[in-house]
Motif scaffolding. Structure first.
Motif, PDB file in Angstrom:
ATOM      1  N   UNK A 118       0.906  -1.176   0.162  1.00 45.87           N
ATOM      2  CA  UNK A 118      -0.070  -0.041  -0.014  1.00 45.87           C
ATOM      3  C   UNK A 118       0.853   1.267   0.093  1.00 45.87           C
ATOM      4  N   UNK A 119       2.051   1.096   0.803  1.00 46.41           N
ATOM      5  CA  UNK A 119       2.687   2.516   1.018  1.00 46.41           C
ATOM      6  C   UNK A 119       3.170   2.991  -0.591  1.00 46.41           C
ATOM      7  N   UNK A 120       3.729   1.939  -1.062  1.00 46.80           N
ATOM      8  CA  UNK A 120       4.243   2.198  -2.639  1.00 46.80           C
ATOM      9  C   UNK A 120       3.334   2.365  -3.589  1.00 46.80           C
ATOM     10  N   UNK A 121       2.018   2.144  -3.261  1.00 47.72           N
ATOM     11  CA  UNK A 121       0.896   2.343  -4.229  1.00 47.72           C
ATOM     12  C   UNK A 121       0.774   3.771  -4.177  1.00 47.72           C
ATOM     13  N   UNK A 122       0.382   4.144  -3.001  1.00 49.47           N
ATOM     14  CA  UNK A 122       0.161   5.588  -2.890  1.00 49.47           C
ATOM     15  C   UNK A 122       1.357   6.364  -3.398  1.00 49.47           C
ATOM     16  N   UNK A 123       2.621   5.958  -3.171  1.00 51.28           N
ATOM     17  CA  UNK A 123       3.809   6.706  -3.610  1.00 51.28           C
ATOM     18  C   UNK A 123       3.751   6.930  -5.210  1.00 51.28           C
ATOM     19  N   UNK A 124       3.213   5.654  -5.953  1.00 54.64           N
ATOM     20  CA  UNK A 124       2.990   5.783  -7.117  1.00 54.64           C
ATOM     21  C   UNK A 124       2.185   6.690  -7.614  1.00 54.64           C
ATOM     22  N   UNK A 125       1.052   6.790  -6.941  1.00 51.55           N
ATOM     23  CA  UNK A 125       0.085   8.053  -7.283  1.00 51.55           C
ATOM     24  C   UNK A 125       0.517   9.445  -6.938  1.00 51.55           C
ATOM     25  N   UNK A 126       1.327   9.630  -6.036  1.00 52.28           N
ATOM     26  CA  UNK A 126       2.088  10.623  -5.725  1.00 52.28           C
ATOM     27  C   UNK A 126       3.079  11.239  -6.896  1.00 52.28           C
ATOM     28  N   UNK A 127       3.663  10.151  -7.311  1.00 54.74           N
ATOM     29  CA  UNK A 127       4.762  10.214  -8.587  1.00 54.74           C
ATOM     30  C   UNK A 127       4.063  10.795  -9.742  1.00 54.74           C
ATOM     31  N   UNK A 128       2.977  10.009 -10.047  1.00 54.09           N
ATOM     32  CA  UNK A 128       2.025  10.480 -11.227  1.00 54.09           C
ATOM     33  C   UNK A 128       1.304  12.004 -11.009  1.00 54.09           C
ATOM     34  N   UNK A 129       1.170  12.376  -9.868  1.00 54.65           N
ATOM     35  CA  UNK A 129       0.541  13.784  -9.534  1.00 54.65           C
ATOM     36  C   UNK A 129       1.863  14.726  -9.800  1.00 54.65           C
ATOM     37  N   UNK A 130       3.148  14.434  -9.294  1.00 52.88           N
ATOM     38  CA  UNK A 130       4.128  15.595  -9.199  1.00 52.88           C
ATOM     39  C   UNK A 130       4.546  15.539 -10.658  1.00 52.88           C
ATOM     40  N   UNK A 131       4.701  14.436 -11.418  1.00 54.24           N
ATOM     41  CA  UNK A 131       5.122  14.580 -12.885  1.00 54.24           C
ATOM     42  C   UNK A 131       4.037  15.423 -13.497  1.00 54.24           C
ATOM     43  N   UNK A 132       2.792  15.294 -13.461  1.00 55.52           N
ATOM     44  CA  UNK A 132       1.649  15.857 -14.093  1.00 55.52           C
ATOM     45  C   UNK A 132       1.757  17.519 -13.759  1.00 55.52           C
ATOM     46  N   UNK A 133       1.872  17.685 -12.336  1.00 56.12           N
ATOM     47  CA  UNK A 133       1.761  19.202 -11.996  1.00 56.12           C
ATOM     48  C   UNK A 133       2.940  19.829 -12.284  1.00 56.12           C
ATOM     49  N   UNK A 134       4.236  19.302 -12.367  1.00 54.19           N
ATOM     50  CA  UNK A 134       5.186  19.953 -12.850  1.00 54.19           C
ATOM     51  C   UNK A 134       5.344  20.268 -14.483  1.00 54.19           C
ATOM     52  N   UNK A 135       4.773  19.260 -15.035  1.00 59.11           N
ATOM     53  CA  UNK A 135       4.503  19.446 -16.649  1.00 59.11           C
ATOM     54  C   UNK A 135       3.583  20.559 -16.753  1.00 59.11           C
ATOM     55  N   UNK A 136       2.517  20.477 -16.244  1.00 60.24           N
ATOM     56  CA  UNK A 136       1.345  21.624 -16.300  1.00 60.24           C
ATOM     57  C   UNK A 136       1.888  23.210 -15.932  1.00 60.24           C
ATOM     58  N   UNK A 137       2.602  22.992 -15.088  1.00 56.23           N
ATOM     59  CA  UNK A 137       3.028  24.356 -14.689  1.00 56.23           C
ATOM     60  C   UNK A 137       4.419  24.880 -15.470  1.00 56.23           C
ATOM     61  N   UNK A 138       5.209  24.132 -15.610  1.00 51.46           N
ATOM     62  CA  UNK A 138       6.715  24.417 -16.157  1.00 51.46           C
ATOM     63  C   UNK A 138       6.917  24.746 -17.612  1.00 51.46           C
ATOM     64  N   UNK A 139       5.789  23.939 -18.432  1.00 51.97           N
ATOM     65  CA  UNK A 139       6.187  23.600 -19.736  1.00 51.97           C
ATOM     66  C   UNK A 139       6.055  24.951 -20.649  1.00 51.97           C
ATOM     67  N   UNK A 140       5.232  26.163 -19.822  1.00 48.86           N
ATOM     68  CA  UNK A 140       5.242  27.288 -20.750  1.00 48.86           C
ATOM     69  C   UNK A 140       6.563  28.244 -20.617  1.00 48.86           C
ATOM     70  N   UNK A 141       7.270  27.793 -19.636  1.00 49.11           N
ATOM     71  CA  UNK A 141       8.726  28.624 -19.400  1.00 49.11           C
ATOM     72  C   UNK A 141       9.626  27.993 -20.677  1.00 49.11           C
ATOM     73  N   UNK A 142       9.480  26.991 -21.050  1.00 49.02           N
ATOM     74  CA  UNK A 142      10.409  26.442 -22.157  1.00 49.02           C
ATOM     75  C   UNK A 142       9.940  26.947 -23.336  1.00 49.02           C
ATOM     76  N   UNK A 143       8.626  27.007 -23.449  1.00 48.73           N
ATOM     77  CA  UNK A 143       8.036  27.659 -24.753  1.00 48.73           C
ATOM     78  C   UNK A 143       8.324  29.127 -25.072  1.00 48.73           C
ATOM     79  N   UNK A 144       8.273  29.953 -23.748  1.00 49.22           N
ATOM     80  CA  UNK A 144       8.369  31.461 -23.886  1.00 49.22           C
ATOM     81  C   UNK A 144       9.939  31.772 -24.001  1.00 49.22           C
ATOM     82  N   UNK A 145      10.706  30.927 -23.308  1.00 44.94           N
ATOM     83  CA  UNK A 145      12.098  31.271 -23.573  1.00 44.94           C
ATOM     84  C   UNK A 145      12.557  30.839 -25.045  1.00 44.94           C
TER      85      UNK A 145
END
Length: 317
Positions: free
Chosen positions: A51-78
């Motif tokens: 269970x611990x690593x099942x939840x950690x996997x969900x956290x990893x998916x959220x973290x990847x998605x959140x970073x991609x959602x917020x940061x991709x515009x920086x790369x496009x702008x520059x």
């Protein structure tokens, strides 16, 4: 009625653009790399099918998605020197970022409950934390996150009047957009003040309460070695929770109280880039199971490489 916005970015200074691009890109690649490594490790190693690593996997998916959602515009702008973004793309980014933030609140609460059962009721751990319950908690996490889409989209889509089309941020976030509209923001302000803050408070309560019982249970352990082992079990999660809520409080709560936007950008970077990178590192560096799994997979990979090289030599022969 405007058709799009102009994102100001992290800094206006031309001489800093390349440095910003490289630093953010490095952090983003590390973020995606360590989270994907954690995901693959959990998927491939049966010893981590808990269970611990099942939840950690969900956290990893959220973290990847959140970073991609917020940061991709920086790369496009520059990279393109194009700071404009359509209103639809801006609102889509805003809604998905709010959804993923809400998901992180919930998954941290689920992980906290998992640690409570592991430490306070260890003999019943596998009975209580069944696959059905883990799946239910993960489903509730994503459902609550998706529900966050609708009020955010509803309130921001009603903004039709803007004093400027320039957003003083590097992505479309709710407070910078609210600051440039001349439409009535009372409904959004009420939602942020009551519903969003209540959601965060309840999530924090559900996350912290299990640790009250955990600490009380640990203090009742007679041996110092037993207490140290119990604290070691939950210390990683405590660090992740403290960092995440610290960044949210400074990014949103104190911003409403008058903190300047430059500081807000720094706390946003902490929340969207640094913390998602640190989460799996904290868990992997402090966890013997992850270290053992990495060694096992490394040994298997080395064996596979030796087998391929041997096959290549035989073919050449």
């Amino acid at each position: 009625m405007i058709e799009g916005f102009r994102l100001k970015g992290i800094s206006d200074a031309p001489e800093l653009q390349v440095l910003i691009f490289l630093l953010v890109l490095l952090i983003y690649l590390l973020d995606v790399g360590v989270n994907l490594t954690m995901l693959l490790l959990v998927c491939l190693d049966v010893h981590l099918h808990t269970p611990m690593y099942f939840f950690l996997s969900n956290l990893a998916i959220i973290d990847i998605s959140s970073s991609t959602t917020a940061l991709h515009r920086i790369f496009i702008m520059i990279a393109t020197q194009n700071h404009t973004v359509s209103k639809l793309a801006c609102m889509t980014q805003l809604c998905f970022f709010c959804m993923l933030t809400s998901c992180e609140f919930s998954i941290l609460a689920a992980m906290s409950y998992d640690r409570y059962v592991a430490i306070c009721r260890p003999l019943h751990y596998h009975t209580i934390m069944s696959r059905r319950l883990c799946g239910l908690l993960a489903s509730v996490t994503w459902i609550f996150g998706c529900l966050e889409l609708f009020p955010t989209a509803l309130f921001t889509s009603r903004f039709t009047c803007y004093i400027s089309n320039e957003i003083d941020h590097y992505f479309c976030d709710v407070l910078p957009i609210r600051d440039i509209t001349c439409s009535d923001t009372s409904n959004l302000d009420f939602y942020i003040l009551i519903v969003a803050n209540l959601n965060m408070t309840i999530s924090l309560f559900l996350t912290v309460t299990p640790y009250v019982f955990i600490i009380a249970s640990i203090l009742r352990i007679s041996s110092s070695a037993g207490r140290s082992k119990a604290f070691y079990t939950c210390s990683s999660h405590i660090m992740v929770v403290v960092m995440f809520y610290f960044s949210i409080v400074f990014q949103y709560i104190l911003t409403v109280s008058g903190i300047n936007m430059g500081s807000n950008k720094m706390f946003s970077l902490l929340n969207t880039a640094v913390i998602p990178m640190l989460n799996p590192i904290i868990y992997s560096l402090k966890n013997k199971d992850v270290k053992s799994a990495l060694r096992r997979k490394q040994m298997k990979l080395n064996s596979l490489i030796k087998f391929i090289l041997l096959g290549n030599k035989l073919l050449q022969f």
